[in-house]
Scaffold this motif. Structure first.
Motif, PDB file in Angstrom:
ATOM      1  N   VAL A  93     -77.771 -38.943 -24.796  1.00 44.10           N
ATOM      2  CA  VAL A  93     -77.883 -38.381 -26.576  1.00 44.10           C
ATOM      3  C   VAL A  93     -79.310 -38.616 -26.793  1.00 44.10           C
ATOM      4  CG1 VAL A  93     -76.030 -38.378 -27.444  1.00 44.10           C
ATOM      5  CG2 VAL A  93     -77.507 -40.122 -27.902  1.00 44.10           C
ATOM      6  N   GLY A  94     -80.287 -39.579 -25.943  1.00 40.23           N
ATOM      7  CA  GLY A  94     -81.673 -39.826 -25.625  1.00 40.23           C
ATOM      8  C   GLY A  94     -81.940 -40.913 -26.476  1.00 40.23           C
ATOM      9  N   LYS A  95     -80.625 -42.059 -27.228  1.00 40.35           N
ATOM     10  CA  LYS A  95     -81.183 -43.190 -28.072  1.00 40.35           C
ATOM     11  C   LYS A  95     -80.549 -44.129 -27.704  1.00 40.35           C
ATOM     12  CE  LYS A  95     -81.252 -40.695 -32.036  1.00 40.35           C
ATOM     13  NZ  LYS A  95     -80.827 -40.031 -33.542  1.00 40.35           N
ATOM     14  N   GLY A  96     -80.842 -45.402 -27.820  1.00 39.93           N
ATOM     15  CA  GLY A  96     -79.554 -46.859 -27.599  1.00 39.93           C
ATOM     16  C   GLY A  96     -79.878 -47.048 -25.746  1.00 39.93           C
ATOM     17  N   ILE A  97     -78.702 -47.244 -25.348  1.00 40.41           N
ATOM     18  CA  ILE A  97     -78.576 -47.851 -24.197  1.00 40.41           C
ATOM     19  C   ILE A  97     -77.517 -47.152 -23.233  1.00 40.41           C
ATOM     20  CG2 ILE A  97     -78.183 -50.073 -22.121  1.00 40.41           C
ATOM     21  CD1 ILE A  97     -79.690 -50.941 -24.221  1.00 40.41           C
ATOM     22  N   LEU A  98     -77.387 -46.675 -22.450  1.00 43.16           N
ATOM     23  CA  LEU A  98     -76.073 -45.737 -21.647  1.00 43.16           C
ATOM     24  C   LEU A  98     -75.419 -46.690 -20.927  1.00 43.16           C
ATOM     25  CD1 LEU A  98     -73.876 -43.711 -22.243  1.00 43.16           C
ATOM     26  CD2 LEU A  98     -75.337 -42.667 -21.018  1.00 43.16           C
ATOM     27  N   ILE A  99     -74.420 -46.842 -20.654  1.00 38.75           N
ATOM     28  CA  ILE A  99     -74.165 -48.043 -19.486  1.00 38.75           C
ATOM     29  C   ILE A  99     -72.688 -47.218 -18.243  1.00 38.75           C
ATOM     30  CG2 ILE A  99     -73.281 -49.711 -18.706  1.00 38.75           C
ATOM     31  CD1 ILE A  99     -74.696 -51.126 -20.453  1.00 38.75           C
ATOM     32  N   GLU A 101     -69.524 -47.680 -16.051  1.00 44.32           N
ATOM     33  CA  GLU A 101     -69.383 -48.385 -15.330  1.00 44.32           C
ATOM     34  C   GLU A 101     -68.639 -48.453 -14.366  1.00 44.32           C
ATOM     35  OE1 GLU A 101     -67.908 -51.224 -19.076  1.00 44.32           O
ATOM     36  OE2 GLU A 101     -69.395 -50.067 -20.175  1.00 44.32           O
ATOM     37  N   GLY A 102     -68.997 -49.462 -13.072  1.00 43.36           N
ATOM     38  CA  GLY A 102     -68.110 -48.782 -11.882  1.00 43.36           C
ATOM     39  C   GLY A 102     -67.336 -50.077 -11.435  1.00 43.36           C
ATOM     40  N   GLY A 103     -66.590 -49.788 -10.418  1.00 46.53           N
ATOM     41  CA  GLY A 103     -65.874 -50.596 -10.016  1.00 46.53           C
ATOM     42  C   GLY A 103     -66.211 -51.818  -8.898  1.00 46.53           C
ATOM     43  N   ASP A 104     -67.224 -50.389  -7.878  1.00 51.72           N
ATOM     44  CA  ASP A 104     -68.358 -50.900  -7.182  1.00 51.72           C
ATOM     45  C   ASP A 104     -69.497 -51.046  -7.619  1.00 51.72           C
ATOM     46  OD1 ASP A 104     -65.768 -51.465  -5.059  1.00 51.72           O
ATOM     47  OD2 ASP A 104     -65.964 -49.285  -4.969  1.00 51.72           O
ATOM     48  N   ARG A 105     -70.289 -49.976  -8.081  1.00 56.06           N
ATOM     49  CA  ARG A 105     -71.437 -50.354  -8.998  1.00 56.06           C
ATOM     50  C   ARG A 105     -71.835 -49.329 -10.312  1.00 56.06           C
ATOM     51  NH1 ARG A 105     -70.283 -48.298  -3.740  1.00 56.06           N
ATOM     52  NH2 ARG A 105     -69.909 -45.290  -5.417  1.00 56.06           N
ATOM     53  N   THR A 106     -72.631 -50.430 -11.102  1.00 55.91           N
ATOM     54  CA  THR A 106     -72.585 -49.640 -12.361  1.00 55.91           C
ATOM     55  C   THR A 106     -74.002 -48.901 -12.275  1.00 55.91           C
ATOM     56  OG1 THR A 106     -71.049 -51.021 -13.383  1.00 55.91           O
ATOM     57  CG2 THR A 106     -72.550 -51.086 -14.621  1.00 55.91           C
ATOM     58  N   TYR A 107     -74.233 -48.350 -13.568  1.00 57.54           N
ATOM     59  CA  TYR A 107     -75.407 -47.488 -13.615  1.00 57.54           C
ATOM     60  C   TYR A 107     -75.719 -47.916 -15.181  1.00 57.54           C
ATOM     61  CZ  TYR A 107     -75.708 -46.495  -9.029  1.00 57.54           C
ATOM     62  OH  TYR A 107     -74.970 -45.949  -7.790  1.00 57.54           O
ATOM     63  N   ILE A 108     -76.942 -47.403 -15.174  1.00 60.36           N
ATOM     64  CA  ILE A 108     -77.549 -47.909 -17.014  1.00 60.36           C
ATOM     65  C   ILE A 108     -79.182 -47.271 -16.785  1.00 60.36           C
ATOM     66  CG2 ILE A 108     -79.229 -49.546 -16.449  1.00 60.36           C
ATOM     67  CD1 ILE A 108     -78.440 -51.388 -18.457  1.00 60.36           C
ATOM     68  N   PHE A 130     -74.807 -57.567 -16.301  1.00 66.33           N
ATOM     69  CA  PHE A 130     -74.182 -56.636 -16.757  1.00 66.33           C
ATOM     70  C   PHE A 130     -75.495 -55.979 -17.268  1.00 66.33           C
ATOM     71  CE2 PHE A 130     -73.823 -55.805 -21.713  1.00 66.33           C
ATOM     72  CZ  PHE A 130     -72.812 -54.476 -21.397  1.00 66.33           C
ATOM     73  N   ILE A 131     -76.533 -56.222 -17.235  1.00 62.81           N
ATOM     74  CA  ILE A 131     -77.237 -54.303 -17.605  1.00 62.81           C
ATOM     75  C   ILE A 131     -78.584 -55.069 -16.478  1.00 62.81           C
ATOM     76  CG2 ILE A 131     -77.201 -54.720 -20.334  1.00 62.81           C
ATOM     77  CD1 ILE A 131     -79.812 -56.410 -20.562  1.00 62.81           C
ATOM     78  N   ASP A 132     -78.738 -55.199 -15.364  1.00 61.08           N
ATOM     79  CA  ASP A 132     -79.454 -55.552 -13.949  1.00 61.08           C
ATOM     80  C   ASP A 132     -78.555 -54.502 -13.266  1.00 61.08           C
ATOM     81  OD1 ASP A 132     -81.759 -56.225 -12.382  1.00 61.08           O
ATOM     82  OD2 ASP A 132     -79.842 -58.277 -11.805  1.00 61.08           O
ATOM     83  N   HIS A 133     -78.572 -53.313 -13.155  1.00 61.54           N
ATOM     84  CA  HIS A 133     -78.217 -52.006 -12.428  1.00 61.54           C
ATOM     85  C   HIS A 133     -79.197 -50.965 -12.232  1.00 61.54           C
ATOM     86  CE1 HIS A 133     -74.371 -54.184 -12.691  1.00 61.54           C
ATOM     87  NE2 HIS A 133     -74.266 -53.899 -14.338  1.00 61.54           N
ATOM     88  N   PRO A 134     -78.746 -50.083 -11.619  1.00 66.94           N
ATOM     89  CA  PRO A 134     -79.630 -48.821 -11.284  1.00 66.94           C
ATOM     90  C   PRO A 134     -79.567 -47.982 -11.876  1.00 66.94           C
ATOM     91  CG  PRO A 134     -78.512 -49.302  -8.982  1.00 66.94           C
ATOM     92  CD  PRO A 134     -77.938 -50.100 -10.275  1.00 66.94           C
ATOM     93  N   ASP A 135     -80.501 -47.156 -12.810  1.00 61.76           N
ATOM     94  CA  ASP A 135     -80.774 -45.603 -13.381  1.00 61.76           C
ATOM     95  C   ASP A 135     -79.376 -44.908 -12.685  1.00 61.76           C
ATOM     96  OD1 ASP A 135     -82.461 -44.477 -15.445  1.00 61.76           O
ATOM     97  OD2 ASP A 135     -81.702 -42.994 -14.350  1.00 61.76           O
ATOM     98  N   ILE A 136     -79.292 -44.451 -14.062  1.00 61.13           N
ATOM     99  CA  ILE A 136     -77.890 -43.540 -14.125  1.00 61.13           C
ATOM    100  C   ILE A 136     -78.307 -42.276 -13.524  1.00 61.13           C
ATOM    101  CG2 ILE A 136     -77.536 -41.595 -15.686  1.00 61.13           C
ATOM    102  CD1 ILE A 136     -76.366 -43.913 -17.200  1.00 61.13           C
ATOM    103  N   SER A 137     -79.927 -42.402 -13.015  1.00 55.77           N
ATOM    104  CA  SER A 137     -80.450 -40.135 -12.553  1.00 55.77           C
ATOM    105  C   SER A 137     -80.564 -41.204 -10.994  1.00 55.77           C
ATOM    106  CB  SER A 137     -81.862 -40.335 -12.278  1.00 55.77           C
ATOM    107  OG  SER A 137     -82.541 -41.351 -11.761  1.00 55.77           O
ATOM    108  N   CYS A 138     -79.242 -42.115 -10.640  1.00 56.47           N
ATOM    109  CA  CYS A 138     -79.693 -42.569  -9.199  1.00 56.47           C
ATOM    110  C   CYS A 138     -78.568 -42.205  -8.437  1.00 56.47           C
ATOM    111  CB  CYS A 138     -79.961 -43.140  -8.800  1.00 56.47           C
ATOM    112  SG  CYS A 138     -81.049 -43.966  -8.747  1.00 56.47           S
ATOM    113  N   MET A 139     -76.789 -41.930  -9.968  1.00 59.35           N
ATOM    114  CA  MET A 139     -75.322 -41.860  -9.447  1.00 59.35           C
ATOM    115  C   MET A 139     -75.060 -39.784  -8.320  1.00 59.35           C
ATOM    116  SD  MET A 139     -73.779 -42.738 -12.465  1.00 59.35           S
ATOM    117  CE  MET A 139     -72.387 -42.410 -12.787  1.00 59.35           C
ATOM    118  N   SER A 140     -74.805 -40.974  -7.773  1.00 57.04           N
ATOM    119  CA  SER A 140     -73.928 -39.879  -6.014  1.00 57.04           C
ATOM    120  C   SER A 140     -73.174 -39.068  -6.481  1.00 57.04           C
ATOM    121  CB  SER A 140     -74.199 -40.229  -4.685  1.00 57.04           C
ATOM    122  OG  SER A 140     -73.274 -41.060  -5.680  1.00 57.04           O
ATOM    123  N   ALA A 141     -72.269 -37.485  -6.363  1.00 59.29           N
ATOM    124  CA  ALA A 141     -70.515 -38.503  -6.680  1.00 59.29           C
ATOM    125  C   ALA A 141     -69.472 -38.738  -6.542  1.00 59.29           C
ATOM    126  CB  ALA A 141     -70.521 -36.759  -5.997  1.00 59.29           C
ATOM    127  N   ALA A 142     -70.106 -39.625  -5.589  1.00 59.95           N
ATOM    128  CA  ALA A 142     -68.959 -40.935  -4.188  1.00 59.95           C
ATOM    129  C   ALA A 142     -68.890 -41.939  -6.363  1.00 59.95           C
ATOM    130  CB  ALA A 142     -69.349 -41.832  -4.142  1.00 59.95           C
TER     131      ALA A 142
END
Length: 264
Positions: A93-99, A101-108, A130-142
């Motif tokens: 929604v353009g606010k806060g911090i969205l995470i 949460e994956g089994g192998d990889r988490t995105y933020i 907990f918050i040391d993860h790549p940006d959500i924009s990097c997420m693939s279908a996998a």
């Protein structure tokens, strides 16, 4: 009587300073007496500190959506690619911090950079991923395929209208500024029953369940367990539903609870 014990992680099993020595001693002694000990956390595996080194019998991640007994996976309920996209659309929604949460990889994705930095500095002190993860924009279908839940952090808390916008069949659980969004049919409580049934078949013995927690996302397992314990540092809500309130985590709370109920 044998117990299978379920431990929340944050402020029940460990703090920013690590795991109290007395907690590890209590777990070792309880296991030697024939009890089983599992972690049971809202955190996904991909955003959790390493648990294998602590010698637990099993691990329940993502509020019961992924459960292991040793290396055997007992439960595996990711959101699925389509639902992961749907959940992201509802919460981005353009606010806060969205995470995500994956089994192998988490995105933020962090919109509130000041708030993000405050959290990052706090977590860095504890070596917490907990918050040391790549940006959500990097997420693939996998990547979407291995997401188990979403969490949204907002300074002052997530507004009710955002919580209400999530897909049908999913529920919000709020803990201060953080709200996690999970399948309504899967929880820390369902993990208790799944693990107990599996262990009784594997071990050939009858187990009672014991749950130890401290906050809002522990309420389901505290209510479900045969014996429930709230840490002395827990919330009033968690204390109200527990059978027993032990000492705070940094005052040997876990050890005292195991001693009180005769596990050690």
């Amino acid at each position: 009587m044998r117990y299978v014990v379920f431990l929340d992680l944050d402020n029940t099993f460990w703090t920013e300073e690590g795991v109290p020595d007395s907690a590890l001693e209590a777990i070792r002694r309880a296991q030697a007496n024939g009890h089983r000990v599992f972690s049971n956390t809202g955190r996904s595996r991909g955003e959790c500190r390493e648990l294998l080194r602590y010698g637990l019998d099993g691990r329940c991640y993502a509020a019961g959506a992924e459960v292991f007994f040793g290396e055997q996976k007992l439960v595996d309920h990711p959101l699925g690619v389509a639902m992961s996209h749907t959940m992201m659309a509802a919460l981005d929604v353009g606010k806060g911090i969205l995470i995500a949460e994956g089994g192998d990889r988490t995105y933020i994705r962090a919109y509130d950079q000041d708030y993000f930095q405050d959290l990052y500095d706090l977590m860095a002190k504890a070596n917490d991923p907990f918050i040391d993860h790549p940006d959500i924009s990097c997420m693939s279908a996998a990547d979407h395929a291995q997401i188990y839940k979403y969490s949204l952090f907002m300074a002052g808390g997530v507004p009710e209208e955002i919580k209400a916008a999530i897909p049908e069949g999913y529920v919000p659980t709020t803990m201060g500024d953080a709200t996690e969004f999970t399948n309504k049919n899967i929880s820390k409580a369902t993990a208790l029953n799944t693990v107990r049934s599996a262990l009784e078949e594997i071990d050939g013995v009858t187990y009672q369940t014991m749950a130890l927690g401290d906050s809002g996302n522990d309420l389901s397992m505290l209510r479900m367990a045969d014996v429930s314990v709230c840490m002395g540092n827990g919330t009033d809500e968690a204390k109200a539903v527990a059978d027993y309130v032990t000492k705070p985590i940094d005052e040997d709370g876990l050890f005292c609870a195991f001693e009180h109920f005769g596990l050690i």
